[in-house]
Design an enzyme around this catalytic site. Structure first.
Site, PDB file in Angstrom:
ATOM      1  N   HIS A  96       0.836  -1.215   0.000  1.00 31.53           N
ATOM      2  CA  HIS A  96       0.000   0.000   0.000  1.00 31.53           C
ATOM      3  C   HIS A  96       0.865   1.257   0.000  1.00 31.53           C
ATOM      4  O   HIS A  96       0.656   2.186   0.784  1.00 31.53           O
ATOM      5  CB  HIS A  96      -0.943  -0.003   1.208  1.00 31.53           C
ATOM      6  CG  HIS A  96      -1.882  -1.166   1.249  1.00 31.53           C
ATOM      7  ND1 HIS A  96      -2.879  -1.348   0.306  1.00 31.53           N
ATOM      8  CD2 HIS A  96      -1.982  -2.225   2.099  1.00 31.53           C
ATOM      9  CE1 HIS A  96      -3.550  -2.462   0.584  1.00 31.53           C
ATOM     10  NE2 HIS A  96      -3.022  -3.007   1.655  1.00 31.53           N
ATOM     11  N   SER A 134      -9.988  -8.830   0.962  1.00 37.38           N
ATOM     12  CA  SER A 134     -11.127  -7.943   0.704  1.00 37.38           C
ATOM     13  C   SER A 134     -12.427  -8.641   1.078  1.00 37.38           C
ATOM     14  O   SER A 134     -13.368  -8.011   1.577  1.00 37.38           O
ATOM     15  CB  SER A 134     -11.152  -7.539  -0.773  1.00 37.38           C
ATOM     16  OG  SER A 134     -10.025  -6.748  -1.107  1.00 37.38           O
ATOM     17  N   ASP A 270      -6.560   1.844   4.189  1.00 34.04           N
ATOM     18  CA  ASP A 270      -5.174   1.444   3.954  1.00 34.04           C
ATOM     19  C   ASP A 270      -4.632   1.991   2.638  1.00 34.04           C
ATOM     20  O   ASP A 270      -3.423   1.937   2.379  1.00 34.04           O
ATOM     21  CB  ASP A 270      -4.999  -0.079   4.030  1.00 34.04           C
ATOM     22  CG  ASP A 270      -5.908  -0.842   3.088  1.00 34.04           C
ATOM     23  OD1 ASP A 270      -6.594  -0.204   2.268  1.00 34.04           O
ATOM     24  OD2 ASP A 270      -5.937  -2.082   3.180  1.00 34.04           O
ATOM     25  N   VAL A 298      -9.688   0.965  11.051  1.00 33.47           N
ATOM     26  CA  VAL A 298      -8.530   0.111  11.290  1.00 33.47           C
ATOM     27  C   VAL A 298      -7.960  -0.366   9.953  1.00 33.47           C
ATOM     28  O   VAL A 298      -8.682  -0.917   9.120  1.00 33.47           O
ATOM     29  CB  VAL A 298      -8.911  -1.086  12.182  1.00 33.47           C
ATOM     30  CG1 VAL A 298      -7.739  -2.045  12.333  1.00 33.47           C
ATOM     31  CG2 VAL A 298      -9.365  -0.591  13.555  1.00 33.47           C
ATOM     32  N   ASN A 300      -5.820  -2.695   9.259  1.00 31.94           N
ATOM     33  CA  ASN A 300      -5.587  -4.135   9.073  1.00 31.94           C
ATOM     34  C   ASN A 300      -6.729  -4.931   9.703  1.00 31.94           C
ATOM     35  O   ASN A 300      -6.535  -5.786  10.559  1.00 31.94           O
ATOM     36  CB  ASN A 300      -4.239  -4.571   9.655  1.00 31.94           C
ATOM     37  CG  ASN A 300      -4.100  -4.302  11.152  1.00 31.94           C
ATOM     38  OD1 ASN A 300      -4.630  -3.334  11.675  1.00 31.94           O
ATOM     39  ND2 ASN A 300      -3.386  -5.182  11.841  1.00 31.94           N
TER      40      ASN A 300
END
Length: 370
Positions: A96, A134, A270, A298, A300
């Protein structure tokens, strides 16, 4: 023989591990040496003994795992791991980079090769290594949203499904990709009124068909987004631009129009987030309020369900790890166009356009370097 390192993840409350004992066993059978840092699999339920039984070496420190030819991880290197980055290393993990200028510049300066799970891309546009996470994050978005909608957790106190005589909650999902589709399935299954917004009308037609009309689809434009956000009890950001920063489709003004106690879950955080009011949070401190609206961001999310996530991720990454180990980085990238798309940095040069554009840095086509 390739030496492959699997260090323990150190990101906040990240319990996943890059490879299961079954995966490392296959690599060991192919003649490669795998070094797993002690305790790396504990959060996902894999003991050091399980890895040793699989034929790998348990090493006592992170430096021992990072000293390999190739390091396989889950999350991007943290600042304390930058010292392990070196020119002869191939790093295979979620990166990312378009949302992390400091890491990008560190990787360029240290001259390593970084292959990002999230940009490995098949000829049909499918992202095989991003998809399983995902799927997890999309399903979790509703699970998390339901939790925070409860009054004692900061929400308005609405039941997602409603009850006979009381209308269900409105769930608005921005983006109809893998994250959005999985969020829609769970929200619809729990009885919510679901709105899905996307720019791709063919994708919306597909969702309408497979969901048998159990959701409302809207074409993406600022007016549709603003009206949907205003009425949302739970807003899920699920926008992805491959390898690049997510566009800010939901403005701070739109967030301010929401009823206080509504909940936002920005899964795109992210990659910078698709909602103007969001910023990355951690599992230790997951939420904050903006204009009375609770935000969960969040970066992760799948780390909260590591047993499921580790298996799902390792199932997808193992064939690519094996190819890199068997052929070496250069030959593997030559042989596999999907893997070539995953190369974001090659020996210190940025080879992915979206990363270079994000920070105004030089882009070098990978083909010119091989």
């Amino acid at each position: 023989m390739t030496i492959i390192g699997v260090p323990k993840e150190i990101k906040d409350n990240e319990y996943r591990v890059a490879m299961t004992p079954g995966g490392v066993h296959q690599l060991a059978r192919n003649g490669h040496q795998v070094r797993v840092e002690t305790g790396a699999g504990q959060g996902s339920g894999f003991s050091d003994a399980k890895y040793e039984q699989a034929g790998v070496q348990i090493v006592p420190a992170a430096a021992d795992a990072w000293s390999a030819h190739m390091v396989v991880k889950v999350k991007e290197p943290q600042s304390s791991e930058y010292e392990f980055l070196r020119p002869d290393l191939t790093l295979f993990t979620f990166l990312h980079l378009a949302a992390d200028e400091r890491l990008t510049r560190e990787m360029v300066a240290r001259g390593l090769t970084g292959i990002a799970y999230e940009t490995v891309e098949l000829p049909n546009g499918h992202l095989p290594l991003l998809t399983p996470m995902s799927e997890v994050a999309g399903r979790m978005a509703i699970q998390v949203g339901v939790h925070y909608m409860e009054k004692m957790n900061g929400g308005r106190g609405k039941l997602l499904s409603g009850v006979p005589g009381v209308r269900p909650a409105d769930v608005v999902i921005i983006g109809a990709g893998v994250v959005g589709t999985n969020a829609a399935k769970v929200a619809s299954g729990l009885g919510a009124q679901v709105f899905v917004i996307d720019i791709d009308l063919d994708r919306l037609r597909y969702l309408d068909e497979v969901m048998h009309g159990r959701l409302i689809t809207l074409s993406s434009n600022p007016l549709n987004i603003a009206e949907a956000v205003r009425r949302a009890d739970l807003l899920v950001g699920a926008v992805l631009i491959k390898g690049a920063k997510a566009p800010k489709l939901v403005t701070r003004e739109m967030i301010a129009s929401m009823t206080p106690g509504s909940v936002v879950v920005d899964v795109a955080v992210d990659q910078g987030g698709c909602i103007e009011s969001t910023h990355p949070t951690t599992h230790s401190n997951p939420t904050f309020f903006v204009d009375g609206v609770l935000h969960y961001c969040v970066a992760n999310m799948p780390g909260a369900v590591p047993r499921t996530s580790t298996y799902a991720l390792s199932n997808a990454t193992l064939p690519y790890v094996a190819k890199l180990a068997d052929l070496g980085t250069e030959a593997a990238v030559h042989a596999d166009s999907a893997l070539a798309k995953g190369v974001n940095i090659y020996q210190g040069s940025i080879t992915y356009p979206g990363v270079a554009e994000a920070f105004g840095l030089a882009y070098v086509p990978l083909a010119s370097l091989l």
